[in-house]
Design a protein around this motif. Structure first.
Motif, short mmCIF file in Angstrom:
data_model
loop_
_atom_site.label_atom_id
_atom_site.label_comp_id
_atom_site.label_asym_id
_atom_site.label_seq_id
_atom_site.Cartn_x
_atom_site.Cartn_y
_atom_site.Cartn_z
N LEU A 1 36.61 47.20 33.52
CA LEU A 1 34.99 47.23 33.60
C LEU A 1 34.56 47.67 32.18
O LEU A 1 33.70 47.17 31.67
CB LEU A 1 34.57 48.15 34.51
CG LEU A 1 33.07 48.39 35.03
CD1 LEU A 1 32.44 47.26 34.97
CD2 LEU A 1 32.80 49.48 35.95
N ALA B 1 34.34 41.37 35.79
CA ALA B 1 35.34 41.84 34.98
C ALA B 1 36.69 41.47 35.57
O ALA B 1 37.60 41.10 34.78
CB ALA B 1 35.61 43.75 34.93
N GLU C 1 34.94 44.56 30.15
CA GLU C 1 33.89 43.55 30.25
C GLU C 1 32.37 44.38 29.73
O GLU C 1 31.67 43.23 29.18
CB GLU C 1 33.88 43.57 31.92
CG GLU C 1 32.61 42.35 32.27
CD GLU C 1 33.10 41.15 31.82
OE1 GLU C 1 32.23 40.19 31.69
OE2 GLU C 1 34.19 40.78 31.66
N ARG D 1 32.08 44.71 38.40
CA ARG D 1 33.41 44.73 38.51
C ARG D 1 33.89 43.35 38.95
O ARG D 1 35.00 43.05 38.46
CB ARG D 1 33.58 45.82 39.88
CG ARG D 1 33.39 47.37 39.48
CD ARG D 1 33.86 48.08 40.54
NE ARG D 1 33.04 49.42 40.77
CZ ARG D 1 31.84 49.59 41.43
NH1 ARG D 1 31.44 48.91 42.22
NH2 ARG D 1 31.22 50.64 41.10
#
Length: 124
Positions: free
Chosen positions: A28, A21, A31, A18
């Motif tokens: 998320l 990202a 990413e 997280r």
């Protein structure tokens, strides 16, 4: 397009993803897709070298590690645009250069930034 699901991810890993990202201004999901793309299709990230130009818009194609006019190409983003490193220095390097250039501190006759800020603040 198929969906993938990963179960029992350790909380520390999920939090690290997280944060990564957020640093990369992605969701998320975005990413995770970028990470998977980098691992599964490394040839997709380099794309066709002839489609990528140097920063001076010449016809010379660039590869990772190739010098560009204003830096060095260190890779390509997910859209195939070159990522150019432009001579970044660490704080320690900058401090050492300034100490070498000005061994006695600021240039005489120049006000310090602190004094300038205080003077501006007090004049209001």
């Amino acid at each position: 397009m198929p969906n993938l699901s990963i179960k029992d991810v350790p909380e520390a890993w999920a939090q690290a993803l997280r944060e990564r990202a957020a640093r990369n201004h992605r969701s998320l999901q975005g990413e995770l897709m970028a990470l998977i793309q980098r691992v599964v299709a490394p040839e997709a990230s380099s794309l066709d070298a002839s489609a990528v130009r140097t920063t001076d818009n010449s016809d010379q194609a660039t590869q990772p590690g190739a010098p560009a006019r204003f830096g060095t190409v260190v890779g390509f983003d997910r859209l195939g645009h070159p990522i150019v490193r432009r001579g970044w220095k660490t704080v320690e390097q900058v401090a050492a250069e300034l100490k070498a250039k000005y061994p006695n501190g600021p240039v005489p006759g120049q006000g310090s930034s602190i004094d300038m800020i205080r003077e501006d603040r007090d004049s209001r």
